[in-house]
Enzyme design. Structure first.
Site, PDB file in Angstrom:
ATOM      1  N   LYS A 180       0.836  -1.198   0.000  1.00  0.00           N
ATOM      2  CA  LYS A 180       0.000   0.000   0.000  1.00  0.00           C
ATOM      3  C   LYS A 180       0.874   1.252   0.000  1.00  0.00           C
ATOM      4  O   LYS A 180       1.818   1.365   0.769  1.00  0.00           O
ATOM      5  CB  LYS A 180      -0.908  -0.013   1.235  1.00  0.00           C
ATOM      6  CG  LYS A 180      -1.854  -1.216   1.267  1.00  0.00           C
ATOM      7  CD  LYS A 180      -2.579  -1.346   2.594  1.00  0.00           C
ATOM      8  CE  LYS A 180      -1.628  -1.649   3.726  1.00  0.00           C
ATOM      9  NZ  LYS A 180      -2.321  -1.967   4.991  1.00  0.00           N
ATOM     10  N   THR A 215      -7.571   8.991   8.881  1.00  0.00           N
ATOM     11  CA  THR A 215      -7.125   7.756   8.244  1.00  0.00           C
ATOM     12  C   THR A 215      -6.858   6.623   9.232  1.00  0.00           C
ATOM     13  O   THR A 215      -6.218   5.630   8.874  1.00  0.00           O
ATOM     14  CB  THR A 215      -5.855   8.021   7.426  1.00  0.00           C
ATOM     15  OG1 THR A 215      -4.856   8.626   8.287  1.00  0.00           O
ATOM     16  CG2 THR A 215      -6.136   8.956   6.252  1.00  0.00           C
ATOM     17  N   GLY A 217      -7.180   3.340  10.941  1.00  0.00           N
ATOM     18  CA  GLY A 217      -7.838   2.077  10.606  1.00  0.00           C
ATOM     19  C   GLY A 217      -7.917   1.780   9.123  1.00  0.00           C
ATOM     20  O   GLY A 217      -8.604   0.829   8.723  1.00  0.00           O
ATOM     21  N   THR A 218      -7.210   2.544   8.295  1.00  0.00           N
ATOM     22  CA  THR A 218      -7.304   2.303   6.851  1.00  0.00           C
ATOM     23  C   THR A 218      -6.802   0.908   6.478  1.00  0.00           C
ATOM     24  O   THR A 218      -7.428   0.204   5.679  1.00  0.00           O
ATOM     25  CB  THR A 218      -6.513   3.353   6.056  1.00  0.00           C
ATOM     26  OG1 THR A 218      -5.189   3.452   6.589  1.00  0.00           O
ATOM     27  CG2 THR A 218      -7.181   4.716   6.130  1.00  0.00           C
ATOM     28  N   GLY A 219      -5.669   0.504   7.041  1.00  0.00           N
ATOM     29  CA  GLY A 219      -5.119  -0.807   6.711  1.00  0.00           C
ATOM     30  C   GLY A 219      -6.020  -1.935   7.171  1.00  0.00           C
ATOM     31  O   GLY A 219      -6.218  -2.927   6.453  1.00  0.00           O
ATOM     32  N   CYS A 220      -6.571  -1.809   8.374  1.00  0.00           N
ATOM     33  CA  CYS A 220      -7.495  -2.825   8.893  1.00  0.00           C
ATOM     34  C   CYS A 220      -8.721  -2.935   7.993  1.00  0.00           C
ATOM     35  O   CYS A 220      -9.166  -4.037   7.642  1.00  0.00           O
ATOM     36  CB  CYS A 220      -7.932  -2.460  10.308  1.00  0.00           C
ATOM     37  SG  CYS A 220      -6.600  -2.272  11.501  1.00  0.00           S
TER      38      CYS A 220
END
Length: 278
Positions: A180, A215, A217-220
């Site tokens: 990412k 942003t 928690g974007t990866g979760c």
């Protein structure tokens, strides 16, 4: 009494709890729900956090993690699951052992190492355990740029080094790698680029870059959306593309909750015009 066959897609998240509700188990369950998937959980740690930072971390005992996974395996039809915050080498080995034992379906690994505010969520000693025990089991791994660098030892500065890092993760056993690009040093760019490396030819996913601090928690959320789509039977590349649309919508329409790195908007994708969900 024989139970009726359930046609509802079921998924699981193995991760830490976020008391602020923006990341971890809470973000995963919200994402599952928004994608029409029933979510189950195995909690690996309890954190005290909000949009300003992480203030306490309490790892869950290994016996309790094992009991959660056993309970889910005995009563649910898990078709896909994601692994998020694990924290310690012991927890990583525990999760890996149980994943091999119960065959929960396709695995999405989000190697959570550092919180949005900078707090370290994985002990340094756990990095090697992750590489040895869990990455070889991953159908899809979704590191951001700092995580990919930490796992491979490769400084990522351009397309060539992105590919080197992705191939290094595949050599460790991961089948499909999604790196990412939200942490790219080129933060002034109007485009946010992710790199997808299936076993065959790689491709890029691009979206507008939004200047926002909302942003958390974007990866979760991104990895949970992939998991939900896999649980519904989508192929991996379709799941990844849809997850990119989902998280882009979640970032583009912020909720402006809290005084720091606020959570993404898990409702946003549902309110896009129908054509936006294709």
């Amino acid at each position: 009494m024989k139970m009726k066959k359930c046609n509802t897609a079921q998924a699981m998240t193995i991760a830490g709890s976020d008391s602020g509700g923006g990341a971890g188990i809470q973000a995963d369950l919200k994402t599952f729900q928004m994608r029409g998937v029933f979510g189950t959980t195995a909690i690996t740690a309890i954190t005290a956090q909000n949009t300003l930072g992480v203030f306490d971390i309490h790892p869950i005992p290994l016996s309790t993690i094992e009991a959660q996974l056993k309970a889910i395996a005995e009563d649910f039809e898990i078709r896909a699951f994601k692994v998020g915050m694990l924290g310690t080498a012991d927890i990583i080995e525990c999760v890996a052992d149980n994943v091999r034992r119960y065959h929960f379906g396709k695995m999405v690994l989000d190697p959570v190492m550092i919180a949005k505010g900078g707090a370290r969520l994985m002990q340094q000693s756990a990095v090697q355990a992750l590489k040895q025990h869990l990455i070889p089991l991953a159908d899809i791994i979704t590191p951001n740029l700092p995580e990919a660098e930490a796992l491979t030892g490769i400084q990522i500065i351009d397309q060539r080094t992105v590919e080197q890092a992705a191939r290094a993760l595949q050599q460790l056993g991961a089948k499909t790698v999604v790196i990412k690009g939200g942490h790219s040093g080129n933060s002034q760019s109007a485009v946010c680029r992710d790199w997808v490396f299936p076993p065959a030819q790689y491709f890029n996913l691009e979206s507008p870059r939004y200047p926002t601090t909302q942003t958390h928690g974007t990866g979760c959320t991104f990895s949970a959306c992939i998991t939900a789509e896999l649980a519904k039977g989508q192929n991996e590349l379709v799941a990844i593309r849809l997850a990119k649309q989902f998280i882009t919508a979640a970032i583009s329409k912020p909720l402006n909750i809290g005084h720091g790195h606020g959570p993404t908007n898990h409702w946003a994708f549902s309110f896009l015009p129908r054509s936006g969900a294709r």
